[in-house]
Design a protein around this motif. Structure first.
Motif, PDB file in Angstrom:
ATOM      1  N   VAL A   1     -38.291  26.609  63.226  1.00 47.35           N
ATOM      2  CA  VAL A   1     -39.126  27.565  64.459  1.00 47.35           C
ATOM      3  C   VAL A   1     -38.427  27.266  65.683  1.00 47.35           C
ATOM      4  CG1 VAL A   1     -41.050  28.355  65.377  1.00 47.35           C
ATOM      5  CG2 VAL A   1     -41.029  28.081  62.976  1.00 47.35           C
ATOM      6  N   VAL A   2     -38.144  25.928  66.064  1.00 47.18           N
ATOM      7  CA  VAL A   2     -37.835  25.287  67.501  1.00 47.18           C
ATOM      8  C   VAL A   2     -36.425  25.195  67.397  1.00 47.18           C
ATOM      9  CG1 VAL A   2     -39.932  24.280  67.651  1.00 47.18           C
ATOM     10  CG2 VAL A   2     -38.129  22.922  66.772  1.00 47.18           C
ATOM     11  N   LEU A   3     -35.555  25.318  66.259  1.00 46.88           N
ATOM     12  CA  LEU A   3     -34.025  24.986  66.487  1.00 46.88           C
ATOM     13  C   LEU A   3     -33.303  26.191  65.790  1.00 46.88           C
ATOM     14  CD1 LEU A   3     -31.800  22.968  66.854  1.00 46.88           C
ATOM     15  CD2 LEU A   3     -32.317  21.961  64.717  1.00 46.88           C
ATOM     16  N   ARG A   4     -32.270  26.438  66.739  1.00 47.80           N
ATOM     17  CA  ARG A   4     -31.314  27.928  66.351  1.00 47.80           C
ATOM     18  C   ARG A   4     -30.070  27.190  66.749  1.00 47.80           C
ATOM     19  NH1 ARG A   4     -33.359  33.288  67.968  1.00 47.80           N
ATOM     20  NH2 ARG A   4     -34.905  32.783  66.628  1.00 47.80           N
ATOM     21  N   TYR A   5     -28.905  27.739  65.673  1.00 48.96           N
ATOM     22  CA  TYR A   5     -27.520  27.488  66.048  1.00 48.96           C
ATOM     23  C   TYR A   5     -26.751  28.707  66.082  1.00 48.96           C
ATOM     24  CZ  TYR A   5     -28.168  22.532  64.745  1.00 48.96           C
ATOM     25  OH  TYR A   5     -28.629  21.237  64.790  1.00 48.96           O
ATOM     26  N   PHE A   6     -26.049  29.006  66.999  1.00 54.34           N
ATOM     27  CA  PHE A   6     -25.293  30.141  67.168  1.00 54.34           C
ATOM     28  C   PHE A   6     -23.827  30.002  67.040  1.00 54.34           C
ATOM     29  CE2 PHE A   6     -28.862  30.675  69.874  1.00 54.34           C
ATOM     30  CZ  PHE A   6     -29.503  32.010  69.473  1.00 54.34           C
ATOM     31  N   VAL A   7     -23.174  30.398  65.694  1.00 56.11           N
ATOM     32  CA  VAL A   7     -21.735  30.010  65.667  1.00 56.11           C
ATOM     33  C   VAL A   7     -20.838  31.434  65.846  1.00 56.11           C
ATOM     34  CG1 VAL A   7     -20.161  29.141  63.647  1.00 56.11           C
ATOM     35  CG2 VAL A   7     -22.386  28.687  63.925  1.00 56.11           C
ATOM     36  N   GLU A   8     -19.747  31.214  66.820  1.00 51.87           N
ATOM     37  CA  GLU A   8     -18.820  32.276  66.938  1.00 51.87           C
ATOM     38  C   GLU A   8     -17.399  31.904  66.736  1.00 51.87           C
ATOM     39  OE1 GLU A   8     -20.889  34.895  70.255  1.00 51.87           O
ATOM     40  OE2 GLU A   8     -20.462  32.931  71.106  1.00 51.87           O
ATOM     41  N   ARG A   9     -16.748  32.896  66.165  1.00 49.79           N
ATOM     42  CA  ARG A   9     -15.320  32.677  65.932  1.00 49.79           C
ATOM     43  C   ARG A   9     -14.661  33.103  67.390  1.00 49.79           C
ATOM     44  NH1 ARG A   9     -11.260  36.346  63.480  1.00 49.79           N
ATOM     45  NH2 ARG A   9     -12.746  37.482  63.268  1.00 49.79           N
ATOM     46  N   GLN A  10     -13.763  32.159  67.811  1.00 49.07           N
ATOM     47  CA  GLN A  10     -13.101  32.385  69.022  1.00 49.07           C
ATOM     48  C   GLN A  10     -11.630  33.441  68.587  1.00 49.07           C
ATOM     49  OE1 GLN A  10     -14.418  31.351  71.838  1.00 49.07           O
ATOM     50  NE2 GLN A  10     -16.122  31.106  70.372  1.00 49.07           N
ATOM     51  N   GLU A  11     -11.184  33.927  69.544  1.00 46.88           N
ATOM     52  CA  GLU A  11      -9.776  34.655  69.626  1.00 46.88           C
ATOM     53  C   GLU A  11      -8.723  33.906  68.748  1.00 46.88           C
ATOM     54  OE1 GLU A  11      -8.463  36.750  73.039  1.00 46.88           O
ATOM     55  OE2 GLU A  11     -10.685  37.373  73.401  1.00 46.88           O
ATOM     56  N   ASP A  12      -8.556  32.753  68.873  1.00 47.66           N
ATOM     57  CA  ASP A  12      -7.690  31.737  68.330  1.00 47.66           C
ATOM     58  C   ASP A  12      -8.011  31.376  66.966  1.00 47.66           C
ATOM     59  OD1 ASP A  12      -9.703  29.757  68.724  1.00 47.66           O
ATOM     60  OD2 ASP A  12      -8.270  28.605  70.068  1.00 47.66           O
ATOM     61  N   GLY A  13      -9.114  32.024  66.317  1.00 45.97           N
ATOM     62  CA  GLY A  13      -9.597  31.729  65.042  1.00 45.97           C
ATOM     63  C   GLY A  13     -10.463  30.353  65.021  1.00 45.97           C
ATOM     64  N   THR A  14     -10.606  29.697  65.893  1.00 48.78           N
ATOM     65  CA  THR A  14     -11.505  28.369  65.822  1.00 48.78           C
ATOM     66  C   THR A  14     -13.129  28.901  65.996  1.00 48.78           C
ATOM     67  OG1 THR A  14     -11.265  28.127  68.171  1.00 48.78           O
ATOM     68  CG2 THR A  14      -9.831  26.853  66.683  1.00 48.78           C
ATOM     69  N   TRP A  15     -13.763  28.124  65.710  1.00 39.02           N
ATOM     70  CA  TRP A  15     -15.323  28.374  65.636  1.00 39.02           C
ATOM     71  C   TRP A  15     -15.850  27.499  66.745  1.00 39.02           C
ATOM     72  CZ3 TRP A  15     -17.638  32.205  62.765  1.00 39.02           C
ATOM     73  CH2 TRP A  15     -16.838  32.999  61.885  1.00 39.02           C
ATOM     74  N   THR A  16     -16.961  28.061  67.544  1.00 43.40           N
ATOM     75  CA  THR A  16     -17.894  27.245  68.299  1.00 43.40           C
ATOM     76  C   THR A  16     -19.205  27.165  67.862  1.00 43.40           C
ATOM     77  OG1 THR A  16     -18.103  29.129  69.867  1.00 43.40           O
ATOM     78  CG2 THR A  16     -16.072  27.624  70.374  1.00 43.40           C
ATOM     79  N   VAL A  17     -19.846  26.185  68.164  1.00 44.80           N
ATOM     80  CA  VAL A  17     -21.487  26.324  67.879  1.00 44.80           C
ATOM     81  C   VAL A  17     -21.890  25.899  69.080  1.00 44.80           C
ATOM     82  CG1 VAL A  17     -22.817  25.115  66.507  1.00 44.80           C
ATOM     83  CG2 VAL A  17     -20.679  25.537  65.561  1.00 44.80           C
ATOM     84  N   ARG A  18     -23.139  26.650  69.316  1.00 41.28           N
ATOM     85  CA  ARG A  18     -23.999  26.352  70.368  1.00 41.28           C
ATOM     86  C   ARG A  18     -25.488  26.485  69.770  1.00 41.28           C
ATOM     87  NH1 ARG A  18     -27.268  30.434  73.233  1.00 41.28           N
ATOM     88  NH2 ARG A  18     -25.783  31.860  72.125  1.00 41.28           N
TER      89      ARG A  18
END
Length: 169
Positions: free
Chosen positions: A18-35
């Motif tokens: 309930v308290v923790l959430r991860y947002f994962v997004e693919r960047q234009e160069d194909g790499t992934w970032t996590v917030r």
């Protein structure tokens, strides 16, 4: 999960609690970032207690606390009290515990810092001590004489569950 027009994943969200959430997004160069996003949990030290009329579960409920408190309380005293047979009307319980709030509402209980159960079994106390190096070594519980409360044999060997029947003489 969000997909682009070709069905390729663009992003996804993972929420392990309930308290923790991860947002994962693919960047234009194909790499992934996590917030990582964590909600703030407020911890209060509270005191609770009551007298047993028909069951410990009911007494905790009547005290205004969540009945999720019963499990950790019973586990704490499992070496000395068999809560299936040793609980009697008039027994008294007290606890000082970390109560965690999320958005001002009850989330869960943390550590029990001090507790007492008294009745026909006598008065049994438990105090939490983290020790000098509380981060790398877990804390332990001790009685009022400084003796560890954990022993070789449990008096309540099975995990406690709610018993709803009334006392019989």
């Amino acid at each position: 999960m969000r997909l682009d027009d070709t069905g390729t994943p663009e992003s996804f969200e993972y929420q392990p609690s309930v308290v923790l959430r991860y947002f994962v997004e693919r960047q234009e160069d194909g790499t992934w970032t996590v917030r990582k996003a964590e909600q703030a949990v407020e911890t209060q030290i509270i005191q609770a207690g009551g007298a047993v009329e028909s069951s410990l579960y009911e007494s905790v409920q009547k005290s205004g606390e969540s009945t999720t408190l019963v499990g950790p309380f019973v586990e704490l005293f499992a070496w000395d009290v068999n809560f299936y047979v040793d609980t009697h009307p008039g027994d008294v319980w007290k606890v000082v515990i970390e109560k965690q709030l999320l958005g001002g509402k009850f989330y869960k209980y943390g550590r029990i810092l001090a507790a007492e159960y008294s009745g026909r079994v006598g008065a049994i106390h438990a105090f939490y001590f983290a020790g000098r190096n509380g981060k790398t070594m877990p804390g332990r519980y001790y009685d009022e004489k400084g003796q560890a409360i954990s022993k070789t044999m449990l008096k309540t060997p099975l995990r406690f569950v709610r018993i709803s029947s009334k006392f019989e003489s």
